[in-house]
Motif scaffolding. Structure first.
Motif, PDB file in Angstrom:
ATOM      1  N   THR A 113       0.833  -1.208   0.000  1.00 29.21           N
ATOM      2  CA  THR A 113       0.000   0.000   0.000  1.00 29.21           C
ATOM      3  C   THR A 113       0.861   1.249   0.000  1.00 29.21           C
ATOM      4  N   LEU A 114       1.830   1.304   0.899  1.00 28.68           N
ATOM      5  CA  LEU A 114       2.674   2.495   1.028  1.00 28.68           C
ATOM      6  C   LEU A 114       3.627   2.641  -0.154  1.00 28.68           C
ATOM      7  N   ARG A 115       4.076   1.530  -0.699  1.00 34.91           N
ATOM      8  CA  ARG A 115       4.917   1.602  -1.896  1.00 34.91           C
ATOM      9  C   ARG A 115       4.138   2.226  -3.058  1.00 34.91           C
ATOM     10  N   SER A 116       2.839   1.901  -3.138  1.00 36.82           N
ATOM     11  CA  SER A 116       2.028   2.471  -4.218  1.00 36.82           C
ATOM     12  C   SER A 116       1.818   3.970  -4.032  1.00 36.82           C
ATOM     13  N   LEU A 117       1.800   4.428  -2.780  1.00 41.31           N
ATOM     14  CA  LEU A 117       1.726   5.869  -2.535  1.00 41.31           C
ATOM     15  C   LEU A 117       3.005   6.550  -3.022  1.00 41.31           C
ATOM     16  N   ALA A 118       4.136   5.918  -2.764  1.00 38.51           N
ATOM     17  CA  ALA A 118       5.407   6.475  -3.216  1.00 38.51           C
ATOM     18  C   ALA A 118       5.444   6.587  -4.741  1.00 38.51           C
ATOM     19  N   ALA A 119       4.828   5.610  -5.422  1.00 38.05           N
ATOM     20  CA  ALA A 119       4.785   5.633  -6.888  1.00 38.05           C
ATOM     21  C   ALA A 119       3.852   6.715  -7.408  1.00 38.05           C
ATOM     22  N   ASN A 120       3.046   7.311  -6.529  1.00 42.59           N
ATOM     23  CA  ASN A 120       2.127   8.393  -6.890  1.00 42.59           C
ATOM     24  C   ASN A 120       2.524   9.727  -6.270  1.00 42.59           C
ATOM     25  N   ALA A 121       3.656   9.759  -5.590  1.00 38.24           N
ATOM     26  CA  ALA A 121       4.059  10.974  -4.878  1.00 38.24           C
ATOM     27  C   ALA A 121       4.237  12.152  -5.835  1.00 38.24           C
ATOM     28  N   HIS A 122       3.906  13.332  -5.316  1.00 34.44           N
ATOM     29  CA  HIS A 122       3.976  14.563  -6.109  1.00 34.44           C
ATOM     30  C   HIS A 122       4.157  15.714  -5.112  1.00 34.44           C
ATOM     31  N   PRO A 123       4.874  16.761  -5.491  1.00 34.79           N
ATOM     32  CA  PRO A 123       5.065  17.889  -4.552  1.00 34.79           C
ATOM     33  C   PRO A 123       3.767  18.505  -4.053  1.00 34.79           C
ATOM     34  N   ASP A 124       2.667  18.321  -4.800  1.00 37.44           N
ATOM     35  CA  ASP A 124       1.384  18.905  -4.410  1.00 37.44           C
ATOM     36  C   ASP A 124       0.466  17.918  -3.693  1.00 37.44           C
ATOM     37  N   PHE A 125       0.970  16.753  -3.335  1.00 37.58           N
ATOM     38  CA  PHE A 125       0.149  15.742  -2.666  1.00 37.58           C
ATOM     39  C   PHE A 125       0.626  15.529  -1.236  1.00 37.58           C
ATOM     40  N   GLU A 126      -0.338  15.312  -0.322  1.00 35.13           N
ATOM     41  CA  GLU A 126      -0.001  14.893   1.037  1.00 35.13           C
ATOM     42  C   GLU A 126      -0.692  13.568   1.328  1.00 35.13           C
ATOM     43  N   PHE A 127      -0.038  12.755   2.165  1.00 34.23           N
ATOM     44  CA  PHE A 127      -0.542  11.437   2.521  1.00 34.23           C
ATOM     45  C   PHE A 127      -0.747  11.375   4.031  1.00 34.23           C
ATOM     46  N   LEU A 128      -2.000  11.221   4.449  1.00 28.34           N
ATOM     47  CA  LEU A 128      -2.364  11.186   5.853  1.00 28.34           C
ATOM     48  C   LEU A 128      -2.547   9.729   6.259  1.00 28.34           C
ATOM     49  N   LEU A 129      -1.565   9.182   6.935  1.00 25.39           N
ATOM     50  CA  LEU A 129      -1.537   7.778   7.319  1.00 25.39           C
ATOM     51  C   LEU A 129      -2.102   7.659   8.730  1.00 25.39           C
ATOM     52  N   VAL A 130      -3.305   7.107   8.842  1.00 25.42           N
ATOM     53  CA  VAL A 130      -4.020   7.063  10.117  1.00 25.42           C
ATOM     54  C   VAL A 130      -3.885   5.660  10.703  1.00 25.42           C
ATOM     55  N   ASP A 131      -3.057   5.535  11.722  1.00 20.45           N
ATOM     56  CA  ASP A 131      -2.890   4.247  12.410  1.00 20.45           C
ATOM     57  C   ASP A 131      -3.947   4.154  13.510  1.00 20.45           C
ATOM     58  N   ASP A 132      -4.919   3.285  13.297  1.00 13.45           N
ATOM     59  CA  ASP A 132      -6.043   3.163  14.232  1.00 13.45           C
ATOM     60  C   ASP A 132      -5.703   2.175  15.357  1.00 13.45           C
ATOM     61  N   CYS A 133      -4.639   2.493  16.075  1.00 12.70           N
ATOM     62  CA  CYS A 133      -4.194   1.707  17.236  1.00 12.70           C
ATOM     63  C   CYS A 133      -3.917   0.246  16.848  1.00 12.70           C
ATOM     64  N   SER A 134      -3.101   0.058  15.827  1.00 11.09           N
ATOM     65  CA  SER A 134      -2.729  -1.294  15.403  1.00 11.09           C
ATOM     66  C   SER A 134      -1.916  -1.987  16.493  1.00 11.09           C
ATOM     67  N   THR A 135      -2.072  -3.305  16.575  1.00  8.44           N
ATOM     68  CA  THR A 135      -1.347  -4.095  17.580  1.00  8.44           C
ATOM     69  C   THR A 135      -0.341  -5.041  16.934  1.00  8.44           C
ATOM     70  N   ASP A 136      -0.193  -4.972  15.610  1.00 10.48           N
ATOM     71  CA  ASP A 136       0.793  -5.799  14.917  1.00 10.48           C
ATOM     72  C   ASP A 136       1.944  -4.902  14.463  1.00 10.48           C
TER      73      ASP A 136
END
Length: 337
Positions: free
Chosen positions: A36-59
């Protein structure tokens, strides 16, 4: 404080208003977070922000997020101190979003290269409030393109026209919120938030409200978002009472439609869709945990009995005989399944 936000911000990004905010809720998706995160990197752009919401993961999900956040341009990490569900995770991302446009990606799905740039370009060309896209359903190694049931492609339309007719699959039957892009003004003043009491079906209510609220939309011929179907950790795979949240979701929808200025136009569609959901769940009731199955039968019967009578009778007359018989028996207290 219920959540905290961290950012990996370079000096040149400070005071920069992004064009697009991508909200990515993640909970215990260690097996998929990397792709998932690798695909965000492949779409990265100076005008884009990525808000990664960790909903209290336990793994290991938080570790993967932190590792990628250090090298993913525009990444910001939002951490929930307790598990609050996907609706609140999306809302936390919306609240933090600064972009002109907002989109969503679930933590076990992924993008094809340049998909985000294509969506932004289309929105700027069309000038509409929101747009929906195709998606690729990924089941193991199988790939199938699913398209929104819009009347036309790449043209601006009235979202209300995308709700009806009642007896046809329409845009409100395409509930994938991540297969779309939305102008930031739709979320102003607390608008268009996901109902946090709903653990499932929150997307179905949200899509209906979107079509009742927005002024313009389009359906785009883009299929760069990949939906991983049948994942064991997905809420679509659970068999407990969380699945029953479609009942309060559709109860809320019926209240919305009854209060709408075009209630007469949309009520039959809302009732028919609610009935289809009831028939779907009752049809697989034996797969549910016993307590959830008992509650499902009881609460769906009550739901049918409180539906608008005329719209319900019209629905029972016009849907297929199998579902009509099942719903009639359920409403009347006879064995439905």
């Amino acid at each position: 404080m219920s959540h905290r936000t961290t950012a990996a911000t370079s000096p040149e990004r400070e005071n920069h208003v992004p064009k697009l905010s991508v909200v990515v809720p993640m909970h215990n998706v260690e097996a998929f977070a990397e792709s998932t995160l690798r695909s965000l990197a492949a779409n990265a752009h100076p005008d884009f922000e990525f808000l990664l919401v960790d909903d209290c993961s336990t793994d290991a999900t938080p570790w993967v997020i932190d590792r990628w956040a250090e090298k993913l341009p525009g990444a910001r990490v939002i951490r929930h101190e307790t598990n609050r569900g996907i609706a609140q995770a999306r809302n936390s991302g919306i609240d933090a979003a600064e972009g002109e446009f907002v989109t969503f990606l679930d933590g076990d799905d992924w993008y094809g290269p340049r998909h985000l740039a294509g969506m932004v370009r289309a929105m700027e060309d069309l000038g509409c409030d929101f747009a929906r896209t195709d998606h690729v359903q990924a089941t193991g190694t199988e790939r199938v393109i699913r398209r929104p049931p819009a009347a036309v492609r790449n043209a601006v339309m009235d979202p209300r026209d995308g709700i009806t007719p009642a007896d046809t699959e329409t845009m409100v039957d395409y509930p994938f919120v991540w297969a779309g892009i939305y102008r930031r003004h739709l979320f102003d003043d607390g608008g268009m938030r996901f109902v946090t009491e709903l653990r499932t079906a929150e997307d179905r209510l949200w899509i209906w409200r979107l079509h009742l609220t927005a002024r313009t939309y389009a359906s785009l011929g883009l299929h760069g978002v990949f939906y991983r179907r049948g994942v064991a950790t997905s809420l679509t795979q659970i068999k407990d009472d969380r699945q029953l949240d479609f009942i309060p979701a559709y109860d809320a929808l019926l209240r919305d439609v009854r209060e709408d200025r075009e209630a007469d136009r949309f009520l039959l569609k809302a009732v028919r869709t609610y009935c289809a959901m009831i028939a779907f769940h009752i049809g697989k009731v034996n797969e549910y945990e016993p307590a959830a199955a008992q509650r499902l039968r009881r609460e769906t019967r009550a739901a049918l009995q409180r539906m608008p009578e005329q719209a319900l009778e019209e629905t029972l007359k016009t849907i297929d005989s199998t579902r009509s018989r099942l719903l009639s028996r359920l409403r009347d207290g006879r064995k439905a399944a």
